[in-house]
Write an enzyme that holds these catalytic residues in place. Sequence first.
Site, PDB file in Angstrom:
ATOM      1  N   ARG A  34       0.545  -1.081  -0.387  1.00  0.00           N
ATOM      2  CA  ARG A  34      -0.204  -0.665   0.553  1.00  0.00           C
ATOM      3  C   ARG A  34       0.488   1.672  -0.092  1.00  0.00           C
ATOM      4  O   ARG A  34       0.783   2.459  -0.812  1.00  0.00           O
ATOM      5  CB  ARG A  34      -1.081   0.121   1.461  1.00  0.00           C
ATOM      6  CG  ARG A  34      -2.016   1.086   1.422  1.00  0.00           C
ATOM      7  CD  ARG A  34      -2.633   0.922   2.373  1.00  0.00           C
ATOM      8  NE  ARG A  34      -3.747   1.987   3.334  1.00  0.00           N
ATOM      9  CZ  ARG A  34      -4.948   2.028   2.276  1.00  0.00           C
ATOM     10  NH1 ARG A  34      -5.319   1.474   1.463  1.00  0.00           N
ATOM     11  NH2 ARG A  34      -5.556   3.290   2.640  1.00  0.00           N
ATOM     12  N   ILE A  60      -7.712   7.754  -1.501  1.00  0.00           N
ATOM     13  CA  ILE A  60      -7.172   6.342  -0.991  1.00  0.00           C
ATOM     14  C   ILE A  60      -7.811   6.059   0.137  1.00  0.00           C
ATOM     15  O   ILE A  60      -7.453   6.484   0.970  1.00  0.00           O
ATOM     16  CB  ILE A  60      -5.374   6.079  -1.200  1.00  0.00           C
ATOM     17  CG1 ILE A  60      -5.848   4.420  -1.403  1.00  0.00           C
ATOM     18  CG2 ILE A  60      -4.960   6.390  -0.157  1.00  0.00           C
ATOM     19  CD1 ILE A  60      -4.069   3.437  -1.077  1.00  0.00           C
ATOM     20  N   SER A  61      -8.576   5.010  -0.809  1.00  0.00           N
ATOM     21  CA  SER A  61     -10.057   4.367   0.918  1.00  0.00           C
ATOM     22  C   SER A  61      -8.848   3.666   1.938  1.00  0.00           C
ATOM     23  O   SER A  61      -8.048   3.701   1.665  1.00  0.00           O
ATOM     24  CB  SER A  61     -11.055   3.543  -0.078  1.00  0.00           C
ATOM     25  OG  SER A  61     -12.081   4.796  -0.924  1.00  0.00           O
ATOM     26  N   THR A  62      -9.803   3.719   2.756  1.00  0.00           N
ATOM     27  CA  THR A  62      -9.162   2.859   4.411  1.00  0.00           C
ATOM     28  C   THR A  62      -8.753   1.732   3.824  1.00  0.00           C
ATOM     29  O   THR A  62      -8.861   1.303   3.111  1.00  0.00           O
ATOM     30  CB  THR A  62      -9.866   2.830   5.077  1.00  0.00           C
ATOM     31  OG1 THR A  62     -11.051   2.372   5.218  1.00  0.00           O
ATOM     32  CG2 THR A  62      -9.968   4.405   5.692  1.00  0.00           C
ATOM     33  N   PHE A 207     -16.832   9.212   0.554  1.00  0.00           N
ATOM     34  CA  PHE A 207     -16.257   9.133  -0.446  1.00  0.00           C
ATOM     35  C   PHE A 207     -16.430  10.714  -0.908  1.00  0.00           C
ATOM     36  O   PHE A 207     -17.206  11.607  -0.795  1.00  0.00           O
ATOM     37  CB  PHE A 207     -16.581   8.047  -1.603  1.00  0.00           C
ATOM     38  CG  PHE A 207     -16.048   6.797  -1.235  1.00  0.00           C
ATOM     39  CD1 PHE A 207     -15.773   6.076  -1.800  1.00  0.00           C
ATOM     40  CD2 PHE A 207     -17.260   5.783  -0.340  1.00  0.00           C
ATOM     41  CE1 PHE A 207     -15.075   4.760  -1.733  1.00  0.00           C
ATOM     42  CE2 PHE A 207     -16.674   4.406   0.115  1.00  0.00           C
ATOM     43  CZ  PHE A 207     -15.786   3.641  -1.154  1.00  0.00           C
TER      44      PHE A 207
END
Length: 221
Positions: A34, A60-62, A207
Site C-alpha cells: 500500500r 485512497i480509501s481506508t 467518499f
Amino acid sequence: MNEPTTTREEMLKFLLESDIRDSRVMGAMATVPREEFVPPGVRHLAYGQNALAIGHGQTISTPFIVASMTELLELQNSEKLLEIGTGCGYQTAVLCEIIKEVWSMEIVPEVAAMGAANLTRMGYFPKLKVGDGSDGWASQAPFDRVLLTATSPRIPPVLLKQLKVGGIALGPEREDLERGHGRSEVLARYVRTEQGFERSVIYGVRFVPMTGKVRDRAPHI
C-alpha cells in the site's frame, strides 16, 4: 524519515478482527504494498485506518473499505470487472491479485497517469482508460462486476445495464435525509436478475463525489 504508525501486519490483524474472512482478499491485502500507492510524505500512514489525500481532490480509501468492498463483490477468479475510479491504483492492484480481467476508468487525467505509473511500476497491468466513468465502457460490456469508488446519487443506470444477469454492482450512493439534516452516504449493492435489479444497503460510508455526466442524469433506473 517518518516511522510507520501502523504496520502491514497490524493492518491485517485489524481486518481479521473486522470480519474480513475471504482468504483471497486477505491474501491480496497482504501482498499489495500500500505504501507504494500513496504520496511519499504520507507513506508512514499507509497502513492506518484513515483515508489519505493523493492530490487533485482525490483520496485512497481506508484498508478496511478496500478489503470489505472487494469481499462484497464475491469474486472467484473468472470475473470480468469494471472499476470506476482508478485513483492511485491501490484498489485496482488488489483486484488484480484476485482476478485477471480488470478494466478501470479514471476521469482526472493527472490522477489516471499517477495510477497507471504506480500499477506498471508494481507489475500490474489492468486495462486502463481515461474518461467519464458514468458512461461505462460499452465496447467491453457486459461485465460480471462493476465497482464504483466515488459517490453518486445512485449508481448510474448506464453502468447497471452493462452488467450480466447475475452480476454485482457495488458503490457509494448519496441519500437525502429529513429536511434540515443534510445528506448521508451508503454503500449500495445491486444484483442483476432476469426481472431487474435487487438493491441492498450495506453500511454508511464517505467518499469523494463522482464527477462527469452523472451529475446531470436521472438517479433511478
